[in-house]
Every structure is written in structure tokens, then in C-alpha cells.
Write an enzyme that holds these catalytic residues in place. Structure first.
Site, PDB file in Angstrom:
ATOM      1  CD  GLU A  17      14.038  12.403  37.381  1.00 53.21           C
ATOM      2  OE1 GLU A  17      14.701  12.476  38.434  1.00 53.21           O
ATOM      3  OE2 GLU A  17      14.044  13.278  36.510  1.00 53.21           O
ATOM      4  CE1 TYR A  49       4.219  18.575  43.671  1.00 54.87           C
ATOM      5  CE2 TYR A  49       5.354  20.644  43.275  1.00 54.87           C
ATOM      6  CZ  TYR A  49       4.282  19.945  43.799  1.00 54.87           C
ATOM      7  OH  TYR A  49       3.292  20.622  44.460  1.00 54.87           O
ATOM      8  CG  HIS A  76      11.426  14.749  42.252  1.00 53.71           C
ATOM      9  ND1 HIS A  76      12.243  15.198  41.239  1.00 53.71           N
ATOM     10  CD2 HIS A  76      11.889  13.524  42.591  1.00 53.71           C
ATOM     11  CE1 HIS A  76      13.159  14.283  40.975  1.00 53.71           C
ATOM     12  NE2 HIS A  76      12.960  13.243  41.777  1.00 53.71           N
ATOM     13  CG  ASP A 108      14.882  25.550  37.290  1.00 51.62           C
ATOM     14  OD1 ASP A 108      15.927  25.698  37.947  1.00 51.62           O
ATOM     15  OD2 ASP A 108      14.713  24.642  36.462  1.00 51.62           O
ATOM     16  CE1 TYR A 143      21.078  21.522  40.197  1.00 54.92           C
ATOM     17  CE2 TYR A 143      21.354  21.848  42.566  1.00 54.92           C
ATOM     18  CZ  TYR A 143      20.534  21.702  41.459  1.00 54.92           C
ATOM     19  OH  TYR A 143      19.167  21.735  41.618  1.00 54.92           O
ATOM     20  CG  HIS A 147      21.922  25.896  41.317  1.00 52.56           C
ATOM     21  ND1 HIS A 147      21.514  27.175  41.002  1.00 52.56           N
ATOM     22  CD2 HIS A 147      20.844  25.102  41.118  1.00 52.56           C
ATOM     23  CE1 HIS A 147      20.228  27.149  40.637  1.00 52.56           C
ATOM     24  NE2 HIS A 147      19.811  25.900  40.705  1.00 52.56           N
ATOM     25  CE  LYS A 270      13.241   8.746  25.271  1.00 51.56           C
ATOM     26  NZ  LYS A 270      14.489   9.449  24.988  1.00 51.56           N
TER      27      LYS A 270
HETATM   28  P1  FAD Z   1      18.455  25.148  46.441  1.00 51.16           P
HETATM   29  O1  FAD Z   1      19.108  24.059  47.204  1.00 51.16           O
HETATM   30  O2  FAD Z   1      17.565  26.066  47.204  1.00 51.16           O
HETATM   31  O3  FAD Z   1      19.617  25.976  45.739  1.00 51.16           O
HETATM   32  C1  FAD Z   1      19.302  27.032  44.825  1.00 51.16           C
HETATM   33  C2  FAD Z   1      20.389  28.102  44.877  1.00 51.16           C
HETATM   34  O4  FAD Z   1      20.324  28.776  46.148  1.00 51.16           O
HETATM   35  C3  FAD Z   1      21.809  27.553  44.776  1.00 51.16           C
HETATM   36  O5  FAD Z   1      22.595  28.509  44.127  1.00 51.16           O
HETATM   37  C4  FAD Z   1      22.244  27.415  46.231  1.00 51.16           C
HETATM   38  O6  FAD Z   1      23.645  27.477  46.383  1.00 51.16           O
HETATM   39  C5  FAD Z   1      21.552  28.622  46.860  1.00 51.16           C
HETATM   40  N1  FAD Z   1      21.188  28.344  48.263  1.00 51.16           N
HETATM   41  C6  FAD Z   1      20.532  27.250  48.728  1.00 51.16           C
HETATM   42  N2  FAD Z   1      20.312  27.342  50.050  1.00 51.16           N
HETATM   43  C7  FAD Z   1      20.842  28.546  50.437  1.00 51.16           C
HETATM   44  C8  FAD Z   1      20.922  29.226  51.677  1.00 51.16           C
HETATM   45  N3  FAD Z   1      20.384  28.697  52.792  1.00 51.16           N
HETATM   46  N4  FAD Z   1      21.545  30.439  51.696  1.00 51.16           N
HETATM   47  C9  FAD Z   1      22.056  30.989  50.579  1.00 51.16           C
HETATM   48  N5  FAD Z   1      22.007  30.364  49.352  1.00 51.16           N
HETATM   49  C10 FAD Z   1      21.404  29.170  49.287  1.00 51.16           C
HETATM   50  N6  FAD Z   1      12.817  20.998  39.470  1.00 51.16           N
HETATM   51  C11 FAD Z   1      11.474  20.864  39.532  1.00 51.16           C
HETATM   52  O7  FAD Z   1      10.749  21.859  39.373  1.00 51.16           O
HETATM   53  N7  FAD Z   1      10.895  19.627  39.730  1.00 51.16           N
HETATM   54  C12 FAD Z   1      11.610  18.511  39.895  1.00 51.16           C
HETATM   55  O8  FAD Z   1      11.048  17.422  40.061  1.00 51.16           O
HETATM   56  C13 FAD Z   1      13.040  18.616  39.889  1.00 51.16           C
HETATM   57  N8  FAD Z   1      13.820  17.537  40.097  1.00 51.16           N
HETATM   58  C14 FAD Z   1      15.191  17.703  40.172  1.00 51.16           C
HETATM   59  C15 FAD Z   1      15.980  16.584  40.495  1.00 51.16           C
HETATM   60  C16 FAD Z   1      17.369  16.715  40.560  1.00 51.16           C
HETATM   61  C17 FAD Z   1      18.202  15.497  40.932  1.00 51.16           C
HETATM   62  C18 FAD Z   1      17.975  17.955  40.271  1.00 51.16           C
HETATM   63  C19 FAD Z   1      19.472  18.085  40.310  1.00 51.16           C
HETATM   64  C20 FAD Z   1      17.200  19.063  39.969  1.00 51.16           C
HETATM   65  C21 FAD Z   1      15.796  18.955  39.922  1.00 51.16           C
HETATM   66  N9  FAD Z   1      14.976  20.049  39.639  1.00 51.16           N
HETATM   67  C22 FAD Z   1      13.599  19.907  39.654  1.00 51.16           C
HETATM   68  C23 FAD Z   1      15.562  21.350  39.302  1.00 51.16           C
HETATM   69  C24 FAD Z   1      15.728  22.265  40.556  1.00 51.16           C
HETATM   70  O9  FAD Z   1      14.471  22.640  41.052  1.00 51.16           O
HETATM   71  C25 FAD Z   1      16.513  23.497  40.102  1.00 51.16           C
HETATM   72  O10 FAD Z   1      17.819  23.154  39.761  1.00 51.16           O
HETATM   73  C26 FAD Z   1      16.479  24.708  41.023  1.00 51.16           C
HETATM   74  O11 FAD Z   1      17.014  25.812  40.311  1.00 51.16           O
HETATM   75  C27 FAD Z   1      17.283  24.555  42.310  1.00 51.16           C
HETATM   76  O12 FAD Z   1      16.709  23.661  43.141  1.00 51.16           O
HETATM   77  P2  FAD Z   1      17.470  23.196  44.488  1.00 51.16           P
HETATM   78  O13 FAD Z   1      16.510  22.352  45.199  1.00 51.16           O
HETATM   79  O14 FAD Z   1      18.792  22.646  44.169  1.00 51.16           O
HETATM   80  O15 FAD Z   1      17.602  24.624  45.202  1.00 51.16           O
END
Ligand code: FAD
Length: 286
Positions: A17, A49, A76, A108, A143, A147, A270
Site C-alpha cells: 500500500e 484516498y 481506494h 472516518d 475489521y 469496527h 517505504k
Molecule cells: P462501513 O463498511 O460503512 O462500516 C462503518 C460502520 O458502519 C461499521 O460499524 C459497520 O458495521 C456499520 N455498517 C456498515 N454498513 C451498514 C449497514 N448497511 N447498516 C448498518 N450498519 C452498517 N479511510 C480513508 O479515508 N481512506 C482510505 O484510503 C482508507 N483505506 C482503508 C483501507 C483498509 C484496508 C481499512 C481497513 C480501512 C481504510 N480506511 C480508509 C479507514 C475507513 O474509512 C474507516 O475505518 C471507516 O471508519 C469505515 O470505513 P468502512 O468502509 O469500513 O465503513
């Protein structure tokens, strides 16, 4: 190439990454290490992203240059501050640049996040949008330690199930430092009928300063064995780097040995760390 075809292949996959620059004057200093990592010929490379306060402006551009360097990129894309129009514009740009893989994320929610500008609530909404747009292999985040916004691990897995139903073909994990956490998580996923390939995310901790940040963003559990390394070597940068790479290598070998075919390394721009890890497992990857 579609990432689902890479991770479902016979050979173990190892990917890295990178994150894009925050400002245009930093572009070269980020692109150079990204392309040095591409020179290692990983299975694919992801480009974040706007994570951690960074920008999203250069994700597509860095991903395009990685593609031109002969490596499959995974761009992303987050949605929590985006309108449908903004997302469609991004998708058109990615498609024009020849990028075929997207990691669909919510992003986030911080006190600064302007939710009034958003047409999306969850990553699953974005996944559906990308699937409707067509032509992309879509991944999502998962996660193993739940999460932080989820009430419990059952509801966390339920939302992964929704993401898969909306079109996520694979999940990349948040970093973890104890492989048993991943194995337990995968067991729970299977019991709930979520049978989507998992890409295991591994963070080589090469300086003690990273620990504080890791704890604030990921809430990952840090095993005693790992903490002892940081206690002993945290103030000796070269030793900590060697020990962090060795710890990550050991995790990766154990993952492959237990049948996890895809490992993604949070290489933090890195090239030396990425090269050391690839070199440590060169025979396994053949
Ligand atoms: P979601 O899948 O939407 O989940 C968020 C929360 O909502 C969880 O508690 C989930 O259980 C709940 N939820 C999801 N769908 C539903 C539903 N339909 N109904 C009810 N509850 C629901 N952030 C960035 O800004 N840029 C990046 O490039 C980036 N890369 C990442 C790469 C990886 C591998 C990981 C693990 C995280 C990354 N993140 C990045 C961080 C990520 O954006 C955050 O962790 C964010 O808080 C959650 O994103 P998510 O896509 O998992 O959200």
C-alpha cells in the site's frame, strides 16, 4: 487485471500500500518511492484516498502511474463526504485511466466531517453505486477486531454480509498483530455465511512512534511479545526497523502456512521495508 483473479490464483499474493501526497510540491517525493515499490513487482498495489487527513486529489494519478509501471493498482475511494455526482466523476476518471479495481470505503467520521454534503451513509451504498456503474472489481474493508462504530462483532459481520451482497468481491483487513485474531474472525465470517476472499493486512512497525498512531486509528491489540520488542528496541531506530520487519515476516509466513493466500503490506511509502519483506519470503512466493 482484476484483483479477484490475482488473489484467487494458485500462487500466494503479496501486495503493498502507498498513500498519495498531500500537496503538489510533495508529488515527486511520494511518486518516486511508490514506483520503487512497483519495481519489486508485487501482485498489486493499493493507493489510499484521503486517509488520516491526507488528500484524495492524487489517488487516481498515482494509481495510473503504477499501472503504467506494469503493476495492477487498487484505487481506494471513500464516500462519506461525497455527493453522487462527485463519485460518478471519480469513477469516470478511474475508468478513463484504465484502473479496474476499487476499494470502496465509507471513510472516518470526524467532528469536521460535513455529513450534509453526503449522498452515502455506508461503504455498502458506495459499493452498490460502483457496481451499478459497472466494469470494476470492488473490494471493501473489514475489521478482525470489530469496527469501533459497531455495537458488537455480530452486527459488524452482518454489515460485511451486506457489503458482499452489494458487490464486494474481497475484503482487506485492518492491521492486526496476532494472527489468531484473524483466524477467529474468519471462522465467525464463515459461520455467518460470508464466504468472500480475505486479504490479510500486515503493518511492519519500524519505529516506536508508529505505535501511538496505530492505537489511535485501529485499536488493534498489541501482544506482549510485540510490546517487549518495542520496549527493548524502540529507542534504537535501526534495531527497531530490523525487528519490526522480522515480526511482520513471521506473521506473513504463518498466514501463508495456514492457507491465507493473499497478504497486503502497509508499506507506508517505504521501498526498503517492502523490499526486505519480499526478499525474506522470496522462495515462498515462487
Ligand atoms: P462501513 O463498511 O460503512 O462500516 C462503518 C460502520 O458502519 C461499521 O460499524 C459497520 O458495521 C456499520 N455498517 C456498515 N454498513 C451498514 C449497514 N448497511 N447498516 C448498518 N450498519 C452498517 N479511510 C480513508 O479515508 N481512506 C482510505 O484510503 C482508507 N483505506 C482503508 C483501507 C483498509 C484496508 C481499512 C481497513 C480501512 C481504510 N480506511 C480508509 C479507514 C475507513 O474509512 C474507516 O475505518 C471507516 O471508519 C469505515 O470505513 P468502512 O468502509 O469500513 O465503513
Amino acid at each position: 487485471m482484476k484483483i479477484i483473479d490475482i488473489i484467487n490464483g494458485e500462487k500466494p499474493s503479496l501486495s503493498f500500500e502507498v498513500f498519495p501526497p498531500k500537496t503538489s510540491d510533495k508529488f515527486d517525493s511520494v511518486e518516486r518511492p511508490a514506483l520503487q515499490i512497483a519495481d519489486l513487482k508485487p501482485s498489486f498495489m493499493s493507493v489510499t484516498y484521503g486517509a488520516g487527513g491526507g488528500t484524495s486529489k492524487y489517488t487516481a494519478e498515482i494509481a495510473e502511474h503504477i499501472l503504467q509501471h506494469g503493476v495492477t493498482p487498487l484505487a481506494h475511494l471513500s464516500c462519506i463526504s461525497s455527493t453522487r455526482e462527485m463519485v460518478r466523476k471519480q469513477l469516470t476518471e478511474l475508468k478513463t485511466k484504465g484502473i479496474e479495481n476499487i476499494l470502496a470505503l465509507r471513510g472516518d467520521i470526524t467532528p469536521e466531517t460535513d455529513l450534509s454534503r453526503s449522498d452515502y451513509r455506508y461503504a455498502s451504498d458506495l459499493t452498490r453505486e460502483i457496481a451499478d456503474f459497472g466494469g470494476f472489481c470492488i473490494g471493501g474493508a473489514c475489521y478482525p477486531e470489530c469496527h469501533p462504530d459497531s455495537a458488537n462483532s455480530d452486527s459488524d459481520i452482518e454489515s460485511l454480509k451486506i457489503k458482499a451482497e452489494c458487490g464486494c468481491e474481497f475484503f482487506t483487513t485492518q492491521m492486526f498483530f496476532d494472527n489468531n485474531i484473524l483466524y477467529n474472525f474468519m471462522y465467525r465470517l464463515l459461520r455467518k455465511g460470508v464466504d468472500v476472499p480475505i486479504v490479510a493486512g500486515i503493518m511492519p512497525v519500524t519505529n516506536a512512534g508508529q505505535i501511538k498512531r496505530i492505537c489511535s486509528i485501529s485499536k488493534s491489540a498489541l501482544p506482549q511479545r510485540f510490546l517487549r520488542i518495542v520496549d527493548r528496541y524502540g529507542d534504537k531506530p535501526e534495531v527497531m526497523k530490523q525487528a519490526g520487519i522480522a515480526y511482520a515476516t513471521e506473521q506473513i509466513i504463518d498466514l501463508y502456512a495456514n492457507g491465507i493466500n493473499a497478504v497486503h503490506v502497509y508499506s507506508m511509502n517505504k521501498p526498503d521495508v517492502a523490499a526486505a519483506i519480499k526478499n525474506n519470503i522470496s522462495e515462498i512466493l515462487k
